[in-house]
Enzyme design. Structure first.
Site, PDB file in Angstrom:
ATOM      1  N   ARG A 179       0.506  -1.461  -0.174  1.00 34.36           N
ATOM      2  CA  ARG A 179      -0.168   0.092   0.006  1.00 34.36           C
ATOM      3  C   ARG A 179       0.664   0.920  -0.274  1.00 34.36           C
ATOM      4  O   ARG A 179       0.970   2.133  -1.067  1.00 34.36           O
ATOM      5  CB  ARG A 179      -1.051  -0.246   1.594  1.00 34.36           C
ATOM      6  CG  ARG A 179      -1.681   1.154   1.267  1.00 34.36           C
ATOM      7  CD  ARG A 179      -2.807   1.130   2.824  1.00 34.36           C
ATOM      8  NE  ARG A 179      -3.589   2.481   2.713  1.00 34.36           N
ATOM      9  CZ  ARG A 179      -4.467   2.626   3.718  1.00 34.36           C
ATOM     10  NH1 ARG A 179      -4.467   1.812   4.528  1.00 34.36           N
ATOM     11  NH2 ARG A 179      -5.139   3.563   3.319  1.00 34.36           N
ATOM     12  N   TYR A 232     -14.580   9.976  -2.005  1.00 36.39           N
ATOM     13  CA  TYR A 232     -13.251   9.773  -3.099  1.00 36.39           C
ATOM     14  C   TYR A 232     -13.492  10.870  -4.424  1.00 36.39           C
ATOM     15  O   TYR A 232     -12.748  10.363  -5.090  1.00 36.39           O
ATOM     16  CB  TYR A 232     -14.265   7.793  -3.942  1.00 36.39           C
ATOM     17  CG  TYR A 232     -13.627   7.688  -2.280  1.00 36.39           C
ATOM     18  CD1 TYR A 232     -11.851   6.902  -2.577  1.00 36.39           C
ATOM     19  CD2 TYR A 232     -14.040   7.150  -2.044  1.00 36.39           C
ATOM     20  CE1 TYR A 232     -11.666   5.961  -1.122  1.00 36.39           C
ATOM     21  CE2 TYR A 232     -13.531   5.696  -0.470  1.00 36.39           C
ATOM     22  CZ  TYR A 232     -12.929   5.462  -0.413  1.00 36.39           C
ATOM     23  OH  TYR A 232     -11.746   4.753   0.567  1.00 36.39           O
ATOM     24  N   ASN A 251     -10.369  -4.366  -1.174  1.00 35.49           N
ATOM     25  CA  ASN A 251     -10.695  -3.060  -2.432  1.00 35.49           C
ATOM     26  C   ASN A 251      -9.540  -3.601  -3.248  1.00 35.49           C
ATOM     27  O   ASN A 251      -8.963  -4.614  -3.121  1.00 35.49           O
ATOM     28  CB  ASN A 251     -10.035  -2.214  -1.454  1.00 35.49           C
ATOM     29  CG  ASN A 251     -11.361  -0.929  -1.485  1.00 35.49           C
ATOM     30  OD1 ASN A 251     -12.388  -0.979  -2.022  1.00 35.49           O
ATOM     31  ND2 ASN A 251     -10.539  -1.250   0.450  1.00 35.49           N
ATOM     32  N   HIS A 277     -16.504   3.285  -4.813  1.00 32.89           N
ATOM     33  CA  HIS A 277     -15.512   4.353  -4.076  1.00 32.89           C
ATOM     34  C   HIS A 277     -16.297   5.638  -5.953  1.00 32.89           C
ATOM     35  O   HIS A 277     -14.896   6.634  -6.441  1.00 32.89           O
ATOM     36  CB  HIS A 277     -14.472   4.319  -4.727  1.00 32.89           C
ATOM     37  CG  HIS A 277     -13.762   3.398  -3.164  1.00 32.89           C
ATOM     38  ND1 HIS A 277     -12.422   3.391  -2.556  1.00 32.89           N
ATOM     39  CD2 HIS A 277     -14.119   3.047  -2.226  1.00 32.89           C
ATOM     40  CE1 HIS A 277     -12.053   2.450  -1.699  1.00 32.89           C
ATOM     41  NE2 HIS A 277     -14.090   2.632  -1.048  1.00 32.89           N
ATOM     42  N   CYS A 298     -19.115  -2.021   1.024  1.00 32.02           N
ATOM     43  CA  CYS A 298     -18.459  -1.043   0.997  1.00 32.02           C
ATOM     44  C   CYS A 298     -19.102  -0.176   2.357  1.00 32.02           C
ATOM     45  O   CYS A 298     -20.065   0.335   2.313  1.00 32.02           O
ATOM     46  CB  CYS A 298     -18.096   0.270  -0.323  1.00 32.02           C
ATOM     47  SG  CYS A 298     -17.059   2.022   0.441  1.00 32.02           S
TER      48      CYS A 298
END
Length: 421
Positions: free
Chosen positions: A90, A244, A144, A194, A164
């Site tokens: 990440r 987002y 995700n 998102h 989500c």
């Protein structure tokens, strides 16, 4: 009822366990199985999970295992919350795109594509094992990028729903601002995972009064501040986007911030170290307040609702989920995965009708849907050119030179996770 959580060693898991304990009348779990390859984390989280159940008088049994096949055997539902490559991957997803002046984010843009490429093959392998163990089991995907992962699962014929926490989080916040019970607030929530907008906020159900104008008039500053978006933008949209959308509407501003601030991955890694130290305390028997800073607010309530509905035990009649479009949004392919309110039950999730969508939103949805189709193709078949095409299609990249350079960077940072690279 046997539920399995793949990625059960996540620091998120106590939030989920707390929901199972509190809402046991809605979802009566007799055995909760936590599966994770990282044994030391798994034991810390599993120990806290048992103490949470005991504190709240839950009669269920908590089992931990690193054996995936044993963990999914006999499961009625399997929840996926894994992170291939961990926080280190990440961290890379959030930093190398900045070399091109592009957004560094783990679920969208170039970083989101990297995560999809690492994740889809792993999830499909898990899903095949679930199907062999129990073909009637449901898969609930939190992993995700949820839209792409859910599309991969449905494409392969798995019984899957994506979930989500954005919608349930906004529902709870709007209810608090309006001074009403969250169950009274129904969102006209439309988009992709998102990439969503609340086009109406209704009281009392899908046909209730739309109080979105009242919400913006009386609480617009609070809503805008929470989303980190300008209030005039919300008023001109006539809708409330998810946070987002900040990555699209304020892209350059966000990139400037990312270049001078620590990455979110670095913040989360530090939080995880603190949380795991707390989980090791045998006196801790509830989720710590610090967990709220990890993200995933109301994740457990959403999970319980969806699992209960899929398994025939109740849950809310209408829930926002990620499921197949099937003509709900006529400007998108039928096999696209959309995030909308749906009636959820043992037969799966059936989207509710969606009124006409503003072209401003529909255009961006169509663009990102095309990217997701190309991203899934790259995840399933590999190849540098497929990665390049997906990046070129993404509205947060979209230029030849950027897409070409980002392709090289993505491959350089992810070769260990890509069998074809």
């Amino acid at each position: 009822m046997r539920l399995t959580v793949v990625g059960g060693g996540s620091t998120y898991t106590p939030e989920l366990v707390d929901g199972f304990a509190r809402l046991r009348d809605t979802l009566p779990v007799s055995e909760l199985v936590l599966v994770d390859p990282v044994a030391d984390r798994l034991e810390l989280v599993g120990g806290l999970a048992r103490r949470i159940f005991a504190r709240q008088g839950h009669p269920g049994r908590v089992v931990t295992t690193s054996d995936l096949d044993a963990g999914v055997a006999g499961a009625d539902a399997v929840l996926l919350q894994l992170r291939v490559g961990g926080q280190a991957a990440r961290e890379r997803d959030e930093t190398w795109p900045l070399e091109c002046g592009c957004l560094g984010q783990e679920t969208t843009g170039a970083g989101g594509l990297a995560k999809a490429l690492r994740t889809v093959p792993v999830v499909l392998d898990i899903a095949e094992r679930v199907r062999r163990a129990n073909p009637d089991a449901w898969i609930i995907d939190f992993t995700n990028p949820v839209g792409i992962v859910t599309r991969a699962l449905l494409k392969e014929g798995h019984r899957a729903v994506g979930l989500c926490n954005v919608a349930i989080g906004l529902q709870r916040k709007f209810a608090a601002l309006l001074g009403t019970d969250p169950g009274e607030v129904h969102l006209d929530h439309v988009g992709l995972n998102h990439l969503t907008w609340e086009t109406a906020v209704r009281l009392g159900g899908p046909e209730g009064e739309d109080v979105l104008p009242r919400l913006l008039d009386g609480h617009g500053d609070a809503v805008a501040a929470d989303l980190r978006l300008p209030r005039p933008l919300l008023e001109r949209l006539g809708a409330i986007p998810s946070y987002y959308l900040r990555y699209y509407y304020l892209h350059d501003e966000v990139v400037d911030e990312q270049r001078i601030k620590p990455s979110r991955a670095a913040e989360v890694a530090a939080l995880e170290r603190e949380l795991l130290a707390m989980y090791a305390d045998p006196a801790l028997d509830e989720k710590p307040a610090l967990l709220a800073r990890r993200g995933g607010a109301f994740y457990s309530e959403a999970a319980v609702d969806v699992a209960a509905a899929l398994l025939g035990g109740g849950g809310s009649p209408y829930q926002v989920v990620n499921t197949v479009n099937g003509g709900t949004l006529p400007f998108l392919p039928d096999d696209a995965v959309i995030e909308v309110p749906a009636a959820v039950g043992p037969a799966g999730a059936k989207p509710l009708p969606v009124p006409g969508v503003d072209p401003l939103f529909a255009g961006l949805m169509a663009n990102v849907t095309a990217y997701e189709e190309l991203a899934l193709d790259a995840a399933l078949r590999g190849g540098r050119n497929r990665v390049f095409r997906a990046l070129l299609a993404h509205p947060l990249v979209g230029q030849y030179a950027y897409a070409d350079q980002l392709t090289d960077l993505l491959l350089a940072h992810n070769r260990e996770h890509l069998a074809w690279a």
